[in-house]
Scaffold this active site. Structure first.
Site, mmCIF file in Angstrom:
data_model
loop_
_atom_site.group_PDB
_atom_site.id
_atom_site.type_symbol
_atom_site.label_atom_id
_atom_site.label_comp_id
_atom_site.label_asym_id
_atom_site.label_seq_id
_atom_site.Cartn_x
_atom_site.Cartn_y
_atom_site.Cartn_z
ATOM 1 N N GLU A 44 14.705 7.613 -40.731
ATOM 2 C CA GLU A 44 14.761 6.154 -40.944
ATOM 3 C C GLU A 44 15.657 5.522 -39.868
ATOM 4 O O GLU A 44 16.695 6.089 -39.500
ATOM 5 C CB GLU A 44 15.397 5.890 -42.324
ATOM 6 C CG GLU A 44 15.666 4.440 -42.645
ATOM 7 C CD GLU A 44 16.546 4.259 -43.904
ATOM 8 O OE1 GLU A 44 17.465 5.075 -44.129
ATOM 9 O OE2 GLU A 44 16.288 3.298 -44.649
ATOM 10 N N ASN B 2 12.078 -2.525 -42.958
ATOM 11 C CA ASN B 2 12.529 -1.163 -42.662
ATOM 12 C C ASN B 2 11.251 -0.316 -42.676
ATOM 13 O O ASN B 2 10.642 -0.112 -43.726
ATOM 14 C CB ASN B 2 13.519 -0.733 -43.752
ATOM 15 C CG ASN B 2 14.219 0.556 -43.409
ATOM 16 O OD1 ASN B 2 13.716 1.367 -42.632
ATOM 17 N ND2 ASN B 2 15.382 0.763 -43.996
ATOM 18 N N LYS C 25 9.350 0.083 -46.112
ATOM 19 C CA LYS C 25 10.156 0.585 -47.239
ATOM 20 C C LYS C 25 10.074 -0.337 -48.459
ATOM 21 O O LYS C 25 10.336 -1.546 -48.354
ATOM 22 C CB LYS C 25 11.606 0.720 -46.760
ATOM 23 C CG LYS C 25 12.578 1.308 -47.764
ATOM 24 C CD LYS C 25 13.933 1.465 -47.075
ATOM 25 C CE LYS C 25 14.995 2.050 -47.968
ATOM 26 N NZ LYS C 25 16.272 2.250 -47.227
ATOM 27 N N GLU D 164 21.605 -3.564 -46.831
ATOM 28 C CA GLU D 164 20.161 -3.512 -46.542
ATOM 29 C C GLU D 164 19.427 -4.709 -47.122
ATOM 30 O O GLU D 164 18.477 -5.204 -46.536
ATOM 31 C CB GLU D 164 19.559 -2.217 -47.095
ATOM 32 C CG GLU D 164 19.724 -1.037 -46.180
ATOM 33 C CD GLU D 164 18.765 0.077 -46.532
ATOM 34 O OE1 GLU D 164 17.551 -0.118 -46.416
ATOM 35 O OE2 GLU D 164 19.263 1.140 -46.942
ATOM 36 N N CYS E 200 13.869 6.772 -47.170
ATOM 37 C CA CYS E 200 15.206 6.937 -47.752
ATOM 38 C C CYS E 200 15.273 6.722 -49.258
ATOM 39 O O CYS E 200 14.910 7.583 -50.022
ATOM 40 C CB CYS E 200 16.220 6.062 -47.026
ATOM 41 S SG CYS E 200 17.897 6.564 -47.469
ATOM 42 N N ASN F 40 19.057 7.526 -44.187
ATOM 43 C CA ASN F 40 20.444 7.265 -43.779
ATOM 44 C C ASN F 40 21.201 7.162 -45.089
ATOM 45 O O ASN F 40 21.102 6.135 -45.771
ATOM 46 C CB ASN F 40 20.578 5.917 -43.066
ATOM 47 C CG ASN F 40 20.030 5.915 -41.655
ATOM 48 O OD1 ASN F 40 20.759 5.987 -40.688
ATOM 49 N ND2 ASN F 40 18.716 5.803 -41.546
HETATM 50 N N1 CDT Z 1 19.129 3.954 -46.408
HETATM 51 C C1 CDT Z 1 19.170 4.103 -47.726
HETATM 52 O O1 CDT Z 1 18.241 3.717 -48.428
HETATM 53 N N2 CDT Z 1 20.283 4.651 -48.250
HETATM 54 C C2 CDT Z 1 20.506 4.807 -49.650
HETATM 55 C C3 CDT Z 1 21.960 4.738 -49.901
HETATM 56 C C4 CDT Z 1 22.275 4.405 -51.263
HETATM 57 S S1 CDT Z 1 22.214 2.792 -51.726
HETATM 58 C C5 CDT Z 1 23.641 2.024 -51.339
HETATM 59 C C6 CDT Z 1 19.956 6.109 -50.226
HETATM 60 O O2 CDT Z 1 19.305 6.054 -51.262
HETATM 61 O O3 CDT Z 1 20.225 7.185 -49.683
#
Ligand code: CDT
Length: 307
Positions: free
Chosen positions: A47, A105, A122, A141, A167, A192
């Site tokens: 991502e 995204n 996404k 995000e 993600c 990420n």
């Molecule tokens: N990039 C992404 O979606 N990261 C989320 C972080 C948690 S939400 C603050 C994940 O689900 O890994």
């Protein structure tokens, strides 16, 4: 009869804030060349693989679009497409997409001929729109990305049926089931994941890797699909660490290849797309055993009936 494909997860380590896009693309090409030497046919990048993970910052509105791609391929990503075509490898790339004035995204699946096969935006956008007071690093995000409008599709590609998720999507069983109901055989998911994302991080961060594995292994097993999970990871600035743990998971829920670093790293496996057949025709034979009439609440509501 086997239907094998050699896949690779090209894990991307820290990308520093000031790192020019062109240098990042050179790193991606380096991973692709290594993959091609190993015989990989499909290289999967994570991502938002082209920039630092910017949702940790409260950016000035004039800065935001610098992190986004106005076209794909664009001026800085064209060399990646060109090299892939020369090498005859396909790839998956996650990036921040600017479409007119709409920010998504996004990920694309690219064939061995360098042509885009499919695009996914996404669906599940985590974090907040406004900064959370007291947080050293934000997860904004919801400020920078709209919720994706593509839905979860499956494309005939690389001799199988390929789907994408991004993600946070991987944590939601709905993602996997919607792909599973379309007969997905390979799910590509990049992430990420800041290791501080839990509300009570001091208590739950120790479970972050477990939850990553749990989500991928359950999603694969319950839908008889392979997954290539791939991280953008490492310490992007002091105290801000993104989880690694890129992995390739079988339709039986087994991890067949696992990254061991939080830097640029290639893992790969030859996978048989037929391997999910026993699951799809057996324990999770949807046609035979599913009871959709009992599941209506899933599509009719977003919140718990109890709340
Ligand atoms: N990039 C992404 O979606 N990261 C989320 C972080 C948690 S939400 C603050 C994940 O689900 O890994």
């Amino acid at each position: 009869m086997q239907r094998s494909i050699h896949v690779g997860a090209a894990q991307v380590g820290p990308i520093y804030k000031e790192e020019p896009r062109e240098e990042v693309v050179e790193r991606l090409i380096g991973l692709m060349e290594k993959a091609a030497r190993r015989g990989v046919e499909l290289v999967c990048y994570p991502e938002c693989a082209l920039t630092t993970f910017f949702p940790r910052y409260l950016l000035d509105s004039s800065e935001v679009d610098e992190y986004f791609e106005r076209s794909m391929p664009g001026p800085s990503t064209q060399p990646l497409f060109d090299r892939a075509k020369e090498l005859g490898v396909g790839f998956h790339l996650g990036y921040a997409e600017l479409n007119g004035d709409r920010h998504y995204n996004t990920s694309v699946l690219v064939g061995k001929d360098g042509e885009i096969i499919g695009k996914y935006r996404k669906a599940h956008i985590p974090g907040s729109r406004d900064p959370v007071p007291g947080r050293k690093f934000q997860h904004l995000e919801r400020r920078y990305f709209l919720e994706g409008n593509t839905g979860f599709k499956v494309w005939p590609a690389f001799g199988g049926r390929v789907g994408m998720a991004i993600c946070n999507d991987r944590r939601w069983p709905e993602t996997w089931r919607v792909l599973g109901l379309q007969g997905v055989e390979l799910v590509i998911v990049g992430w990420n994941t800041p290791l501080t994302h839990y509300r009570r991080a001091y208590e739950y961060s120790r479970l972050a890797e477990f939850h990553n594995m749990l989500s991928l292994q359950a999603g694969c097993y319950q839908n008889g699909a392979w997954a290539v999970g791939v991280a953008h990871c490492g310490e992007e600035e002091p105290g801000y660490v993104l989880m690694g743990q890129s992995m390739i998971v079988s339709p039986w829920g087994e991890v067949v290849s696992l990254a061991t670093t939080i830097g640029d790293e290639l893992i790969d496996a030859v996978i048989d797309l037929e391997a999910g057949r026993d699951i799809k025709e057996g324990v999770f034979n949807f046609e035979l055993y599913r009871r959709p009439e009992l599941y209506k609440v899933i599509s009719e509501t977003s919140r718990s009936k109890a709340s």
